[in-house]
Design an enzyme around this catalytic site. Structure first.
Site, PDB file in Angstrom:
ATOM      1  N   LYS A  11       0.861  -1.251  -0.013  1.00  0.00           N
ATOM      2  CA  LYS A  11      -0.123  -0.156   0.037  1.00  0.00           C
ATOM      3  C   LYS A  11       0.964   1.045   0.150  1.00  0.00           C
ATOM      4  CE  LYS A  11      -3.856  -2.082   2.204  1.00  0.00           C
ATOM      5  NZ  LYS A  11      -4.765  -1.998   3.578  1.00  0.00           N
ATOM      6  N   TYR A  51     -12.593  -2.097  -4.454  1.00  0.00           N
ATOM      7  CA  TYR A  51     -13.083  -2.093  -3.211  1.00  0.00           C
ATOM      8  C   TYR A  51     -14.798  -2.091  -2.936  1.00  0.00           C
ATOM      9  CZ  TYR A  51      -8.210  -2.034  -1.219  1.00  0.00           C
ATOM     10  OH  TYR A  51      -7.058  -2.283  -1.092  1.00  0.00           O
ATOM     11  N   ASN A 114      -1.923   0.296   6.881  1.00  0.00           N
ATOM     12  CA  ASN A 114      -1.356  -0.938   7.254  1.00  0.00           C
ATOM     13  C   ASN A 114      -0.620  -1.841   6.566  1.00  0.00           C
ATOM     14  OD1 ASN A 114      -3.229  -2.348   5.878  1.00  0.00           O
ATOM     15  ND2 ASN A 114      -4.457  -2.978   7.427  1.00  0.00           N
ATOM     16  N   GLU A 128      -9.815 -11.212  -7.437  1.00  0.00           N
ATOM     17  CA  GLU A 128      -8.531  -9.968  -7.207  1.00  0.00           C
ATOM     18  C   GLU A 128      -7.384 -10.012  -8.154  1.00  0.00           C
ATOM     19  OE1 GLU A 128      -9.359  -8.818  -2.583  1.00  0.00           O
ATOM     20  OE2 GLU A 128      -7.559  -9.935  -3.263  1.00  0.00           O
TER      21      GLU A 128
END
Length: 140
Positions: A11, A51, A114, A128
């Site tokens: 991320k 998402y 995170n 995904e």
């Protein structure tokens, strides 16, 4: 355990701090193999589509804003029990609850930032992976 593939995303909080290599090294040390990888910047539309399952949740808008705030590294990891192994190496979503030595315990800035995402089940992993990669890009 079955030989499987899973999606991993490093991320924006981790790419911003130049942690990509350290994170990949942890996956590889755990026996996972990177068979596809690319660095990209998600558009708002792409993040919303990825998402979409969380669209009705209160954290959705913040998640999309965070995931579009900087580059990400999307990758396909493969190996025996890859989904469970990836999740073990990542640690609990909340870094305060993550086990010592996990990516989230060592690198996460918060429950939102995170550092990594990983598929949670075989069906999710397939969806995904297809979202980000064509079959030609996955070279085991």
């Amino acid at each position: 355990m079955a030989f499987e593939q899973t999606l991993s995303i490093i991320k924006p909080d981790a790419t911003r701090r130049n942690l990509t290599g350290q994170i990949v090294a942890r996956f590889e040390a755990a026996g996972l193999r990177v068979v596809a990888q690319k660095r990209m910047r998600l558009s708002t539309e792409t993040a919303e589509a990825f998402y979409n399952v969380h669209k009705a949740r209160p954290f959705f808008r913040g998640l999309v804003e965070f995931m579009t705030s900087g580059p990400v590294v999307v990758q396909v990891l493969e190996g025996e029990g890859a989904i469970a192994k990836n999740r073990e190496v990542m640690g609990a979503t909340d870094p305060a609850k993550a086990a010592a030595g996990t990516i989230r315990k060592d690198f996460a800035e918060s429950i939102e930032a995170n550092s990594v995402h990983g598929s949670d089940a075989p069906e999710t992993a397939r969806e995904e992976i297809r979202f980000f990669f064509s079959e030609l890009e996955i070279v085991g």
